[in-house]
Design a protein around this motif. Structure first.
Motif, mmCIF file in Angstrom:
data_model
loop_
_atom_site.group_PDB
_atom_site.id
_atom_site.type_symbol
_atom_site.label_atom_id
_atom_site.label_comp_id
_atom_site.label_asym_id
_atom_site.label_seq_id
_atom_site.Cartn_x
_atom_site.Cartn_y
_atom_site.Cartn_z
ATOM 1 N N GLY A 13 0.716 -1.111 0.086
ATOM 2 C CA GLY A 13 0.067 -0.146 -0.034
ATOM 3 C C GLY A 13 0.920 1.215 0.062
ATOM 4 O O GLY A 13 2.027 1.148 0.593
ATOM 5 N N SER A 14 0.342 2.277 -0.605
ATOM 6 C CA SER A 14 0.992 3.512 -0.715
ATOM 7 C C SER A 14 0.707 4.534 0.699
ATOM 8 O O SER A 14 -0.300 4.429 1.233
ATOM 9 C CB SER A 14 0.370 4.239 -1.681
ATOM 10 N N PRO A 15 1.681 5.053 1.085
ATOM 11 C CA PRO A 15 1.718 5.964 2.433
ATOM 12 C C PRO A 15 1.025 7.316 1.966
ATOM 13 O O PRO A 15 0.784 8.016 2.966
ATOM 14 C CB PRO A 15 3.125 6.124 2.834
ATOM 15 N N ILE A 16 0.636 7.601 0.646
ATOM 16 C CA ILE A 16 0.058 8.914 0.484
ATOM 17 C C ILE A 16 -1.206 8.948 1.161
ATOM 18 O O ILE A 16 -2.059 7.964 1.191
ATOM 19 C CB ILE A 16 0.006 8.971 -1.031
ATOM 20 N N ARG A 17 -1.542 10.132 1.798
ATOM 21 C CA ARG A 17 -2.999 10.433 2.305
ATOM 22 C C ARG A 17 -2.901 9.321 3.778
ATOM 23 O O ARG A 17 -4.135 9.262 4.249
ATOM 24 C CB ARG A 17 -4.064 10.030 1.600
ATOM 25 N N ARG A 18 -1.924 9.106 4.300
ATOM 26 C CA ARG A 18 -1.933 8.226 5.471
ATOM 27 C C ARG A 18 -1.318 8.878 6.664
ATOM 28 O O ARG A 18 -0.701 9.918 6.336
ATOM 29 C CB ARG A 18 -1.294 6.803 5.405
ATOM 30 N N PRO A 19 -1.717 8.980 8.060
ATOM 31 C CA PRO A 19 -1.268 9.305 9.167
ATOM 32 C C PRO A 19 0.419 9.242 9.147
ATOM 33 O O PRO A 19 0.846 8.299 8.666
ATOM 34 C CB PRO A 19 -2.011 8.960 10.150
#
Length: 61
Positions: A13-19
């Protein structure tokens, strides 16, 4: 002395838009790019980090 058990972890998964704490957990595991695979020792600390972000990583057997 017996060899320490290791596990392979793959980022799915991508860490984009993650806390921020989820991004830092990925970096702590040594992951920073999609589909990258790292091998880590199977310790409670590593298992705990994986448990915090199961939607971003996959354990490979």
């Amino acid at each position: 002395m017996a060899a320490k058990k290791t596990i392979k972890i793959k980022q799915i998964g991508s860490p984009i838009r993650r806390p921020e704490h989820q991004r830092q957990t990925l970096i702590g595991l040594g992951l920073n790019k999609m589909h990258k695979v790292v091998e880590r020792q199977d310790t409670p600390e590593v298992r705990g980090a994986i448990a915090k972000i199961p939607h971003l990583v996959q354990v490979i057997d």
